[in-house]
Design an enzyme around this catalytic site. Structure first.
Site, PDB file in Angstrom:
ATOM      1  N   LYS A  11       0.869  -1.220  -0.089  1.00  0.00           N
ATOM      2  CA  LYS A  11      -0.054  -0.005   0.136  1.00  0.00           C
ATOM      3  C   LYS A  11       0.848   1.273   0.086  1.00  0.00           C
ATOM      4  O   LYS A  11       2.065   1.279   0.372  1.00  0.00           O
ATOM      5  CB  LYS A  11      -0.943  -0.014   1.313  1.00  0.00           C
ATOM      6  CG  LYS A  11      -1.893  -1.513   0.950  1.00  0.00           C
ATOM      7  CD  LYS A  11      -2.987  -1.120   2.348  1.00  0.00           C
ATOM      8  CE  LYS A  11      -3.991  -2.451   2.346  1.00  0.00           C
ATOM      9  NZ  LYS A  11      -4.883  -2.311   3.280  1.00  0.00           N
ATOM     10  N   TYR A  51     -12.459  -2.229  -3.813  1.00  0.00           N
ATOM     11  CA  TYR A  51     -12.766  -2.295  -2.448  1.00  0.00           C
ATOM     12  C   TYR A  51     -14.429  -2.168  -2.450  1.00  0.00           C
ATOM     13  O   TYR A  51     -14.994  -1.573  -1.247  1.00  0.00           O
ATOM     14  CB  TYR A  51     -12.259  -1.303  -1.456  1.00  0.00           C
ATOM     15  CG  TYR A  51     -10.608  -1.448  -1.268  1.00  0.00           C
ATOM     16  CD1 TYR A  51     -10.520  -2.673  -0.213  1.00  0.00           C
ATOM     17  CD2 TYR A  51      -9.666  -0.846  -1.549  1.00  0.00           C
ATOM     18  CE1 TYR A  51      -9.228  -2.930   0.044  1.00  0.00           C
ATOM     19  CE2 TYR A  51      -8.153  -1.245  -1.206  1.00  0.00           C
ATOM     20  CZ  TYR A  51      -8.103  -2.279  -0.663  1.00  0.00           C
ATOM     21  OH  TYR A  51      -6.840  -2.457   0.018  1.00  0.00           O
ATOM     22  N   ASN A 114      -2.105  -0.184   6.573  1.00  0.00           N
ATOM     23  CA  ASN A 114      -1.475  -1.386   7.206  1.00  0.00           C
ATOM     24  C   ASN A 114      -0.741  -2.147   6.313  1.00  0.00           C
ATOM     25  O   ASN A 114      -0.681  -3.346   6.425  1.00  0.00           O
ATOM     26  CB  ASN A 114      -2.708  -2.174   7.746  1.00  0.00           C
ATOM     27  CG  ASN A 114      -3.657  -2.559   6.859  1.00  0.00           C
ATOM     28  OD1 ASN A 114      -3.560  -2.493   5.475  1.00  0.00           O
ATOM     29  ND2 ASN A 114      -4.781  -3.125   6.961  1.00  0.00           N
ATOM     30  N   HIS A 117      -2.164  -5.372   1.318  1.00  0.00           N
ATOM     31  CA  HIS A 117      -3.335  -6.280   1.059  1.00  0.00           C
ATOM     32  C   HIS A 117      -3.104  -7.870   0.681  1.00  0.00           C
ATOM     33  O   HIS A 117      -2.210  -8.241   0.215  1.00  0.00           O
ATOM     34  CB  HIS A 117      -4.010  -5.848  -0.017  1.00  0.00           C
ATOM     35  CG  HIS A 117      -5.395  -6.450  -0.569  1.00  0.00           C
ATOM     36  ND1 HIS A 117      -6.468  -6.385  -0.027  1.00  0.00           N
ATOM     37  CD2 HIS A 117      -5.453  -7.511  -1.341  1.00  0.00           C
ATOM     38  CE1 HIS A 117      -7.161  -7.272  -0.457  1.00  0.00           C
ATOM     39  NE2 HIS A 117      -6.676  -7.937  -1.685  1.00  0.00           N
ATOM     40  N   GLU A 128      -9.084 -10.795  -8.126  1.00  0.00           N
ATOM     41  CA  GLU A 128      -8.209  -9.474  -7.907  1.00  0.00           C
ATOM     42  C   GLU A 128      -6.960  -9.405  -8.743  1.00  0.00           C
ATOM     43  O   GLU A 128      -6.438  -8.217  -9.042  1.00  0.00           O
ATOM     44  CB  GLU A 128      -7.788  -9.380  -6.301  1.00  0.00           C
ATOM     45  CG  GLU A 128      -9.100  -9.112  -5.494  1.00  0.00           C
ATOM     46  CD  GLU A 128      -8.672  -9.335  -4.044  1.00  0.00           C
ATOM     47  OE1 GLU A 128      -9.599  -8.966  -3.244  1.00  0.00           O
ATOM     48  OE2 GLU A 128      -7.546  -9.681  -3.364  1.00  0.00           O
TER      49      GLU A 128
HETATM   50  P1  IDP Z   1      -7.941  -6.873   5.170  1.00  0.00           P
HETATM   51  O1  IDP Z   1      -7.163  -5.878   4.436  1.00  0.00           O
HETATM   52  O2  IDP Z   1      -7.097  -7.465   6.453  1.00  0.00           O
HETATM   53  O3  IDP Z   1      -8.658  -8.180   4.332  1.00  0.00           O
HETATM   54  P2  IDP Z   1     -10.782  -5.599   5.205  1.00  0.00           P
HETATM   55  O4  IDP Z   1     -11.710  -5.975   6.470  1.00  0.00           O
HETATM   56  O5  IDP Z   1     -10.843  -6.231   4.051  1.00  0.00           O
HETATM   57  O6  IDP Z   1      -9.105  -6.153   5.715  1.00  0.00           O
HETATM   58  O7  IDP Z   1     -10.690  -4.152   5.142  1.00  0.00           O
HETATM   59  C1  IDP Z   1      -9.804  -3.590   3.731  1.00  0.00           C
HETATM   60  C2  IDP Z   1      -8.919  -2.445   4.143  1.00  0.00           C
HETATM   61  O8  IDP Z   1      -9.747  -1.530   4.693  1.00  0.00           O
HETATM   62  C3  IDP Z   1      -8.154  -2.867   5.430  1.00  0.00           C
HETATM   63  O9  IDP Z   1      -6.788  -3.501   4.994  1.00  0.00           O
HETATM   64  C4  IDP Z   1      -7.693  -1.334   5.859  1.00  0.00           C
HETATM   65  O10 IDP Z   1      -6.628  -0.758   4.917  1.00  0.00           O
HETATM   66  C5  IDP Z   1      -9.033  -0.793   5.702  1.00  0.00           C
HETATM   67  N1  IDP Z   1      -9.746  -0.942   7.080  1.00  0.00           N
HETATM   68  C6  IDP Z   1     -10.481  -1.982   7.463  1.00  0.00           C
HETATM   69  N2  IDP Z   1     -11.190  -2.077   8.517  1.00  0.00           N
HETATM   70  C7  IDP Z   1     -10.779  -0.550   9.037  1.00  0.00           C
HETATM   71  C8  IDP Z   1     -11.115   0.203  10.089  1.00  0.00           C
HETATM   72  O11 IDP Z   1     -12.003   0.002  10.883  1.00  0.00           O
HETATM   73  N3  IDP Z   1     -10.758   1.554  10.233  1.00  0.00           N
HETATM   74  C9  IDP Z   1     -10.091   2.048   9.132  1.00  0.00           C
HETATM   75  N4  IDP Z   1      -9.687   1.165   8.037  1.00  0.00           N
HETATM   76  C10 IDP Z   1     -10.132   0.194   7.986  1.00  0.00           C
HETATM   77 MG    MG Z   2      -9.890  -7.807   3.016  1.00  0.00          MG
END
Ligand code: IDP
Ligand code: MG
Length: 140
Positions: A11, A51, A114, A117, A128
């Site tokens: 990212k 997304y 984070n 992905h 994807e």
């Molecule tokens: P993942 O990346 O671990 O699969 P997902 O639930 O698919 O997590 O969420 C996609 C992305 O959205 C996350 O990697 C993160 O960048 C963002 N995200 C997810 N949950 C939150 C949140 O509660 N607050 C802010 N950003 C979030």
């Molecule tokens: Mg995800």
């Protein structure tokens, strides 16, 4: 049966930190073969489509502006049980709970930024991969 490919993106924040090389090294040392790789600037339309499953979540707009704030590296990774094994290497979505030795523990800034992905299912790995790569960009 578990599939053998998964899709990842490094990212924008991890790219700005100069962490891409270290993340790719962790991926290769964990036994994943990189079978496709490119750097790319996602458009707002790209990010909204990628997304789309999160479009009603409160963090959606922030996620889209973050994911379009600079280039990403997209890659396709090959390994037995790739989806599950890569989610383990990635660590939990929120880096505060990620285990030592995971990519997110090492390189995430917060739950949105984070680091990387990882696909959450074999079906999504295929979707994807096709979103970011043409067939002739995948080297198997
Ligand atoms: P993942 O990346 O671990 O699969 P997902 O639930 O698919 O997590 O969420 C996609 C992305 O959205 C996350 O990697 C993160 O960048 C963002 N995200 C997810 N949950 C939150 C949140 O509660 N607050 C802010 N950003 C979030
Ligand atoms: Mg995800």
């Amino acid at each position: 049966m578990a599939g053998n490919i998964t899709f990842t993106m490094i990212k924008p924040e991890a790219m700005r930190k100069g962490a891409a090389g270290a993340i790719l090294k962790m991926i290769q040392e964990a036994g994943f073969e990189i079978i496709a790789l490119k750097m790319k600037q996602m458009s707002t339309k790209d990010a909204e489509e990628f997304y789309a499953v999160h479009k009603d979540r409160p963090f959606f707009d922030g996620l889209i502006s973050f994911m379009t704030s600079g280039p990403i590296i997209a890659a396709v990774l090959k390994k037995e049980n790739a989806v599950e094994d890569y989610r383990k290497l990635l660590g939990t979505t929120n880096p505060e709970t990620a285990d030592e030795g995971t990519i997110r523990k090492a390189f995430a800034t917060n739950v949105t930024m984070n680091a990387a992905h990882g696909s959450d299912s074999d079906d999504n790995a295929a979707i994807e991969t096709a979103f970011h790569f043409d067939k002739n960009e995948i080297i198997e």
